[in-house]
Design a protein around this motif. Structure first.
Motif, mmCIF file in Angstrom:
data_model
loop_
_atom_site.group_PDB
_atom_site.id
_atom_site.type_symbol
_atom_site.label_atom_id
_atom_site.label_comp_id
_atom_site.label_asym_id
_atom_site.label_seq_id
_atom_site.Cartn_x
_atom_site.Cartn_y
_atom_site.Cartn_z
ATOM 1 N N PHE A 335 -7.141 10.748 -14.993
ATOM 2 C CA PHE A 335 -5.971 10.239 -14.278
ATOM 3 C C PHE A 335 -6.444 9.666 -12.957
ATOM 4 O O PHE A 335 -7.125 10.332 -12.177
ATOM 5 N N ASN A 336 -6.096 8.405 -12.736
ATOM 6 C CA ASN A 336 -6.399 7.767 -11.471
ATOM 7 C C ASN A 336 -5.125 7.081 -11.014
ATOM 8 O O ASN A 336 -4.696 6.107 -11.617
ATOM 9 N N GLY A 337 -4.510 7.658 -10.017
ATOM 10 C CA GLY A 337 -3.217 7.109 -9.586
ATOM 11 C C GLY A 337 -3.289 6.607 -8.156
ATOM 12 O O GLY A 337 -3.566 7.376 -7.236
ATOM 13 N N LYS A 338 -3.077 5.335 -8.003
ATOM 14 C CA LYS A 338 -3.114 4.774 -6.646
ATOM 15 C C LYS A 338 -1.694 4.447 -6.193
ATOM 16 O O LYS A 338 -0.901 3.905 -6.962
ATOM 17 N N VAL A 339 -1.410 4.784 -4.957
ATOM 18 C CA VAL A 339 -0.152 4.346 -4.359
ATOM 19 C C VAL A 339 -0.508 3.592 -3.084
ATOM 20 O O VAL A 339 -1.145 4.153 -2.186
ATOM 21 N N PHE A 340 -0.139 2.329 -3.042
ATOM 22 C CA PHE A 340 -0.358 1.540 -1.827
ATOM 23 C C PHE A 340 0.958 1.423 -1.073
ATOM 24 O O PHE A 340 1.996 1.136 -1.670
ATOM 25 N N VAL A 341 0.885 1.639 0.224
ATOM 26 C CA VAL A 341 2.065 1.417 1.048
ATOM 27 C C VAL A 341 1.661 0.382 2.099
ATOM 28 O O VAL A 341 0.924 0.684 3.040
ATOM 29 N N ARG A 342 2.136 -0.851 1.899
ATOM 30 C CA ARG A 342 1.729 -1.957 2.781
ATOM 31 C C ARG A 342 2.404 -1.831 4.141
ATOM 32 O O ARG A 342 3.400 -1.118 4.298
ATOM 33 N N GLN A 343 1.902 -2.631 5.061
ATOM 34 C CA GLN A 343 2.344 -2.544 6.449
ATOM 35 C C GLN A 343 3.862 -2.692 6.618
ATOM 36 O O GLN A 343 4.477 -2.036 7.439
ATOM 37 N N ASP A 344 4.462 -3.568 5.803
ATOM 38 C CA ASP A 344 5.905 -3.813 5.916
ATOM 39 C C ASP A 344 6.751 -2.736 5.245
ATOM 40 O O ASP A 344 7.963 -2.709 5.406
ATOM 41 N N ALA A 345 6.101 -1.897 4.454
ATOM 42 C CA ALA A 345 6.862 -0.980 3.594
ATOM 43 C C ALA A 345 7.283 0.287 4.342
ATOM 44 O O ALA A 345 6.974 1.405 3.922
ATOM 45 N N GLN A 346 8.004 0.124 5.447
ATOM 46 C CA GLN A 346 8.491 1.284 6.191
ATOM 47 C C GLN A 346 9.531 2.024 5.361
ATOM 48 O O GLN A 346 10.155 1.452 4.485
ATOM 49 N N LYS A 347 9.692 3.308 5.671
ATOM 50 C CA LYS A 347 10.666 4.188 4.984
ATOM 51 C C LYS A 347 10.372 4.299 3.490
ATOM 52 O O LYS A 347 11.276 4.547 2.688
ATOM 53 N N THR A 348 9.112 4.100 3.142
ATOM 54 C CA THR A 348 8.722 4.344 1.750
ATOM 55 C C THR A 348 8.819 5.833 1.480
ATOM 56 O O THR A 348 8.474 6.652 2.320
ATOM 57 N N ASP A 349 9.297 6.158 0.282
ATOM 58 C CA ASP A 349 9.378 7.569 -0.117
ATOM 59 C C ASP A 349 8.624 7.684 -1.444
ATOM 60 O O ASP A 349 9.162 7.362 -2.502
ATOM 61 N N ALA A 350 7.370 8.082 -1.366
ATOM 62 C CA ALA A 350 6.530 8.099 -2.565
ATOM 63 C C ALA A 350 6.026 9.504 -2.847
ATOM 64 O O ALA A 350 5.562 10.201 -1.949
ATOM 65 N N LYS A 351 6.145 9.901 -4.087
ATOM 66 C CA LYS A 351 5.642 11.213 -4.466
ATOM 67 C C LYS A 351 4.868 11.085 -5.769
ATOM 68 O O LYS A 351 5.372 10.536 -6.740
#
Lengths: 447, 253
Positions: A335-351
């Motif tokens: 399992f290789n899971g990447k989550v990218f949160v770019r500079q503009d992606a404020q208030k991202t809620d990632a789990k």
């Protein structure tokens, strides 16, 4: 083992010949607008070759079985009585409803059914749609799963001949889940099916991509699925890997979700000797949502590799990822899971969560959850566990009269259900639930 | 029913029980009391068959059979039930499914036909009414997210459903407030019968106000150092454990 040294690329025994032959065929140039795309795929693959063990994305998965076996290029579907029989039998819990059936990479009209599709919905062969609905296909094909992004996407782009196409116009809701069933039924054949699902603004659909085989043939499937989820649309998808124990499949699913759109992917793997799935979801508009669930049950010498990418590029997008695996025998799960949160992606809620249950000493899990955050106001968590059954639980069950085998079966089933309960399409969820129950409990020992 | 002779047991090579003898007849309620670390819970777990407890000497005969040679599940099927001090949470398995699986194993063992979901759920409903168990607990995963009181009540509920011949309650009173204690004791008292024996392991006399024992045994340093009737519990409550402690336990202090 295929190795690459500086200045050479490994393209494997049979593959250069496939490419050369197909490049000269009429099929390669049938659709003029797609010619450049195919050529790009061809050139990209010739340049990159197959991934090698030193490739970061292929550290734990060797493509040696694919490069070393002499596959034939699938030129026509092998539709015989057996396939027809199985096409009807493989329902995955869906009763009636629309079904698109493909055999060895080709769409089969006679095995398909279009009942229950609302007006305006287009469902059928991608090869046909490339000609009859180029306005819908051309702007998307190869834009989500881009040639050059991976060796196998390049190879598919060069060699694909057909696949399933679905278009749901804006505002249309397709209630019945659409089964997209791919059957492989020819020994030593390599097929490169390519699916494209397009949902217009506010449209809704459920798609069950199922992969199976009526016999125990050894074959290779290099599948690509592209899905375009427009503003406010919702696509609920399931992928069921139930192929024969001799099947090799490498698959890439690339999805784009626009503002306020919703995408769910439920991946259940019980079959195939070798399965690699690259799943990429781009959240390209505010409040777009992605939910990714996975359940793999691997035994014997099965090899299952999940590579997922969730790319948050806009603010206020939630994403959930929950992958579980149960391993026995000498199986291996990656399992290789990447989550990218770019500079503009404020208030991202990632789990993101990955949990693995090892039931044998010879099985092996490699898990690598990865978060890369470039925004500063986000809520992101990730975690991975690899463990065995809790012996206190087993003992507790035993004091209530259950044998250790039954206790382990129940606890393993419970572990699986914990992921399965999130699956979006009820009929599929129940179907997998029942078959797991039978495998883990009715059949006695899980081996 | 149960004959324990000179039982010795160790956990991780550390001797805990050092020659314990106890005789229990059908219909009797025996209380095992004693200070922390005296071996009360070890006794309960050894009788239930916990694999981490090593029996190093002595014998246990249950209904004429060598109990120590039996697996935990065979003991359960033959009518032994342990209500855990710390009931285990089993996420993903509903209480009703879990109980039905055990119930049917026990029935199969007795040569009786299995009970289907419908009939079993009827039985669960009846039992839950008698014991004042909230029906919603039946469909929740086993003990998951239960409060301490709910867990203990669930143990007694399982006891009521599985109808063992010998029930061992391991510190069932620990962590219970007075209402929960009363409810749990009430449940146990309803299950007392001339065919069923109880071994009630507890640190405090309090529980024995509600579950009145026929015999009280004081365990100290892995041995029973004093036995008596229910009045012994009251005396322990007044005087503490020091006056009955085994000499080696006193020295260790």
């Amino acid at each position: 083992m295929t190795t690459a040294t500086a200045g050479t690329v490994a393209t494997g025994g049979c593959w250069p010949a496939h490419l050369e032959a197909f490049e000269k065929s009429a099929a390669f140039r049938r659709v003029p607008w797609a010619l450049d795309l195919r050529k790009t795929g061809l050139a990209s693959f010739r340049e990159s070759g197959f991934p090698t063990p030193s490739d970061e994305e292929w550290l734990y998965t060797s493509v040696e079985p694919i490069t070393s076996n002499a596959f034939r290029q699938s030129l026509a579907p092998n539709v015989d009585g057996l396939v027809a029989n199985h096409a009807a039998r493989f329902t995955f819990g869906l009763k009636g409803g629309p079904r698109l059936v493909l055999v060895d990479g080709f769409f089969s009209r006679e095995l398909s059914s279009f009942e229950g599709l609302p007006e305006g919905v287009i469902a059928g062969s991608l090869a046909e749609a490339m000609e009859s609905h180029s306005d819908l296909v051309e702007p998307r094909l190869g834009r989500l799963a881009r040639p050059g992004s991976t060796s196998f996407v390049s190879l598919n782009t060069a060699l694909f001949q057909d696949g399933a196409f679905l278009y749901v116009p804006p505002g249309r809701v397709v209630d019945a889940p659409i089964l997209v069933l791919h059957l492989s039924h020819a020994s030593y054949v390599a097929s490169h099916p390519r699916h494209l699902f397009v949902l217009g603004e506010g449209a809704q659909a459920s798609v069950v991509e199922a992969w199976a085989s009526p016999s125990c043939d050894l074959y290779f499937t290099n599948a690509v699925t592209e899905a375009d989820v427009a503003r406010g649309a919702a696509l609920r998808s399931a992928r069921i890997e139930a192929e024969s124990g001799n099947a090799f499949q490498i698959a890439s699913t690339q999805v784009r979700v626009a503002e306020g759109g919703f995408y769910q992917s439920d991946v259940a793997v019980t079959g195939a000797e070798f399965f690699r799935h690259d799943l990429g979801v781009r959240l390209e508009g505010e409040r777009a949502e992605a939910r990714l669930f996975g359940l793999s049950v691997a035994s014997g010498r099965q090899h299952v590799d999940h590579h997922t990418v969730i790319d948050h590029s806009k603010p206020n997008c939630p994403s959930r990822e929950y992958y579980k695996a149960i391993l026995t025998g000498r199986s291996r799960v990656v399992f290789n899971g990447k989550v990218f949160v770019r500079q503009d992606a404020q208030k991202t809620d990632a789990k993101q969560t990955n949990k693995n249950l090892l039931l044998s000493e010879d099985a092996r899990v490699d898990t690598k959850p990865q978060l890369e955050i470039f925004a500063d106001d986000v809520k992101c968590t990730h975690g991975a566990t690899v463990g065995q059954l809790d012996e206190d639980m087993v003992y507790y069950c035993r004091t209530r009269g259950l044998s250790p085998e039954v206790a382990r079966g129940i606890l393993t089933y419970a572990f699986a259900r914990d992921a399965l309960q999130h699956f979006a399409i009820p009929a599929v969820r129940e179907h997998i639930d029942q078959s797991l129950y039978q495998r883990l409990l009715d059949a006695g020992r899980f081996a | 029913m149960l004959e324990v002779k000179d039982l010795q047991a160790a956990v991780a090579k550390k001797p805990i029980l050092k020659g314990l003898s106890l005789s229990v007849k059908a219909g009797e309620v025996h209380a095992i009391m004693g200070p922390n670390g005296s071996g009360k819970s070890t006794l309960a777990q050894v009788l239930a068959g916990h694999p981490s407890y090593e029996v190093t000497g002595g014998t246990v005969t249950y209904e004429g059979k060598d109990l120590l040679a039996m697996s935990p599940e065979d003991r359960a099927k033959d009518g032994i039930f342990l209500a855990f001090q710390y009931p285990v949470e089993i996420p993903g398995v509903s209480n009703s499914y879990f109980l039905r699986a055990g119930y049917n194993e026990i029935r199969r063992h007795r040569g009786e036909p299995e009970v289907d979901v419908m009939d079993f759920n009827k039985l669960l409903k009846e039992k839950s009414k008698v014991l004042h168990i909230d029906e919603s607990l039946l469909n929740r995963p086993v003990n998951e997210g239960f409060s301490g009181g709910e867990k203990k009540r669930n143990e007694i509920f399982q006891l009521a459903v599985l109808e063992p011949k010998l029930a061992i309650l391991d510190e069932t009173d620990s962590g219970l407030d007075i209402d929960a204690l009363r409810a749990v004791s009430d449940g146990v008292n309803r299950l007392r019968s001339k065919d069923r024996a109880f071994i009630v392991v507890t640190h405090y006399q309090r529980l024995l106000n509600y579950i009145v024992p026929d015999f009280v045994h004081v365990l100290s340093a892995g041995r029973i150092v004093k036995s008596g009737g229910k009045e012994l519990a009251l005396e322990l409550e007044k005087r503490g454990y020091d006056w009955v402690k085994a000499p080696e336990a006193a020295e260790a202090r």
